[in-house]
Write a protein that holds these residues in place. Structure first.
Motif, short mmCIF file in Angstrom:
data_model
loop_
_atom_site.label_atom_id
_atom_site.label_comp_id
_atom_site.label_asym_id
_atom_site.label_seq_id
_atom_site.Cartn_x
_atom_site.Cartn_y
_atom_site.Cartn_z
N PRO A 99 -16.73 18.76 -98.31
CA PRO A 99 -16.62 20.01 -99.06
C PRO A 99 -17.89 20.33 -99.87
O PRO A 99 -18.39 19.47 -100.60
CB PRO A 99 -15.43 19.77 -99.99
N VAL A 100 -18.38 21.53 -99.71
CA VAL A 100 -19.57 21.99 -100.43
C VAL A 100 -19.32 23.42 -100.89
O VAL A 100 -18.82 24.25 -100.13
CB VAL A 100 -20.83 21.95 -99.54
N ALA A 119 -13.91 25.30 -104.65
CA ALA A 119 -13.72 24.01 -103.97
C ALA A 119 -12.25 23.77 -103.64
O ALA A 119 -11.91 23.31 -102.54
CB ALA A 119 -14.26 22.89 -104.85
N GLU A 120 -11.37 24.09 -104.57
CA GLU A 120 -9.94 23.87 -104.35
C GLU A 120 -9.40 24.77 -103.24
O GLU A 120 -8.43 24.42 -102.57
CB GLU A 120 -9.17 24.09 -105.64
N GLY A 121 -10.04 25.91 -103.02
CA GLY A 121 -9.62 26.79 -101.93
C GLY A 121 -9.77 26.15 -100.57
O GLY A 121 -9.12 26.57 -99.60
N LEU A 122 -10.62 25.13 -100.48
CA LEU A 122 -10.82 24.44 -99.20
C LEU A 122 -9.66 23.54 -98.85
O LEU A 122 -9.62 23.01 -97.73
CB LEU A 122 -12.13 23.63 -99.25
N ASP A 123 -8.71 23.35 -99.76
CA ASP A 123 -7.52 22.57 -99.42
C ASP A 123 -6.72 23.25 -98.32
O ASP A 123 -6.06 22.58 -97.51
CB ASP A 123 -6.63 22.40 -100.66
N ASP A 124 -6.78 24.59 -98.30
CA ASP A 124 -5.97 25.37 -97.35
C ASP A 124 -6.79 26.22 -96.40
O ASP A 124 -6.22 26.94 -95.56
CB ASP A 124 -5.00 26.28 -98.10
N HIS A 125 -8.13 26.18 -96.55
CA HIS A 125 -8.99 27.05 -95.74
C HIS A 125 -10.19 26.27 -95.22
O HIS A 125 -10.57 25.24 -95.78
CB HIS A 125 -9.47 28.25 -96.57
N ASP A 126 -10.80 26.80 -94.17
CA ASP A 126 -12.02 26.21 -93.64
C ASP A 126 -13.24 26.67 -94.42
O ASP A 126 -14.26 25.98 -94.46
CB ASP A 126 -12.20 26.60 -92.17
N LEU A 140 -20.12 30.64 -101.22
CA LEU A 140 -19.62 30.29 -99.89
C LEU A 140 -19.29 28.80 -99.92
O LEU A 140 -20.19 27.97 -100.05
CB LEU A 140 -20.66 30.58 -98.81
N ALA A 141 -18.01 28.49 -99.84
CA ALA A 141 -17.58 27.10 -99.78
C ALA A 141 -17.13 26.79 -98.36
O ALA A 141 -16.60 27.65 -97.67
CB ALA A 141 -16.43 26.86 -100.76
N ARG A 142 -17.35 25.56 -97.96
CA ARG A 142 -16.96 25.17 -96.60
C ARG A 142 -16.73 23.66 -96.56
O ARG A 142 -17.19 22.92 -97.43
CB ARG A 142 -18.02 25.58 -95.59
N ARG A 143 -15.99 23.23 -95.54
CA ARG A 143 -15.78 21.80 -95.33
C ARG A 143 -16.75 21.25 -94.29
O ARG A 143 -17.23 20.14 -94.42
CB ARG A 143 -14.33 21.54 -94.91
N GLY A 177 -10.58 31.87 -97.19
CA GLY A 177 -10.00 32.26 -98.46
C GLY A 177 -11.02 32.99 -99.31
O GLY A 177 -12.16 33.20 -98.90
N HIS A 178 -10.59 33.39 -100.50
CA HIS A 178 -11.52 34.06 -101.40
C HIS A 178 -11.22 33.70 -102.84
O HIS A 178 -10.13 33.26 -103.18
CB HIS A 178 -11.46 35.59 -101.20
N VAL A 179 -12.22 33.88 -103.68
CA VAL A 179 -12.11 33.72 -105.13
C VAL A 179 -12.56 35.04 -105.76
O VAL A 179 -13.11 35.90 -105.08
CB VAL A 179 -12.96 32.53 -105.63
#
Length: 214
Positions: A99-100, A119-126, A140-143, A177-179
């Motif tokens: 996760p970044v 970062a927490e949005g990556l629990d449910d999203h790519d 832009l967060a991604r795994r 996802g989005h923030v």
């Protein structure tokens, strides 16, 4: 959590040139340095491991000693690529797997909570995108770093960059996802808005000094 900052060294004439055309390039570089320091502080407050993808040389930068001190423990790598999108893809590959959360230096009002939410949005999203009020995106967060290569086809710095980036990621099969949206500081009006809303930031103090000088 790891945070990737993609930024330019705050060197007069090479950073914040739109602002520099209005307020002078030395003042614009000082504002950029303050914004970078604010962003680094938010990253540390989030407890994040840090990676800086840098264009330019910090030795030539405004407040280079303060920036270098704030980067203690960070990994710094040079940007690679002909276009911003290509440099973005390379930066994510340099940052490695896992996760970044990637941000720039245009949101000095970013908080540790905002970074953590991405970062927490990556629990449910790519991938997770943070829209900017000008039509771009601030985060832009991604795994997986390889999903960012789909962004290389997107034209940056347009009023549809966020929409186009999201579409490119979704076309590649990513759950996106989005923030909440934030204001990127590109213009005098942006700077006025951010400095007024977050008056205790280094950026706001630098902007008030600039206003007095003007």
């Amino acid at each position: 959590m790891k945070v990737l900052i993609v930024a330019k060294a705050p060197v007069p004439g090479r950073v914040k040139t739109r602002l520099g055309a209005r307020i002078g390039h030395d003042a614009a570089a000082s504002l950029a340095a303050a914004a970078l320091l604010d962003t680094l502080e938010a990253c540390r407050a989030a407890g994040a491991e840090g990676h800086l993808s840098l264009a330019g040389d910090l030795r030539d930068a405004v407040d280079n000693e303060a920036i270098s001190a704030a980067l203690e423990g960070w990994t710094v790598s040079p940007q690679r690529g002909d276009t911003f999108a290509e440099r973005l893809v390379a930066a994510h590959r340099d940052a490695g797997t896992g996760p970044v959360v990637q941000v720039g230096m245009d949101t000095p009002h970013v908080t540790a909570a905002a970074l953590t939410a991405a970062a927490e949005g990556l629990d449910d999203h790519d991938a997770v995108l943070g829209p900017a009020t000008d039509g771009g995106w601030w985060a832009l967060a991604r795994r997986d770093p390889e999903v960012v290569r789909h962004v290389a086809q997107v034209e940056m710095s347009t009023s549809s960059t966020y929409v186009d980036t999201r579409a490119a990621l979704e076309l590649a099969g990513c759950r996106v996802g989005h923030v909440p949206a934030m204001t990127d500081v590109d213009t005098v009006a942006d700077a006025d808005l951010v400095a007024a809303g977050w008056p205790h930031t280094r950026f706001a103090r630098a902007w008030r000094t600039t206003a007095v000088a003007r």
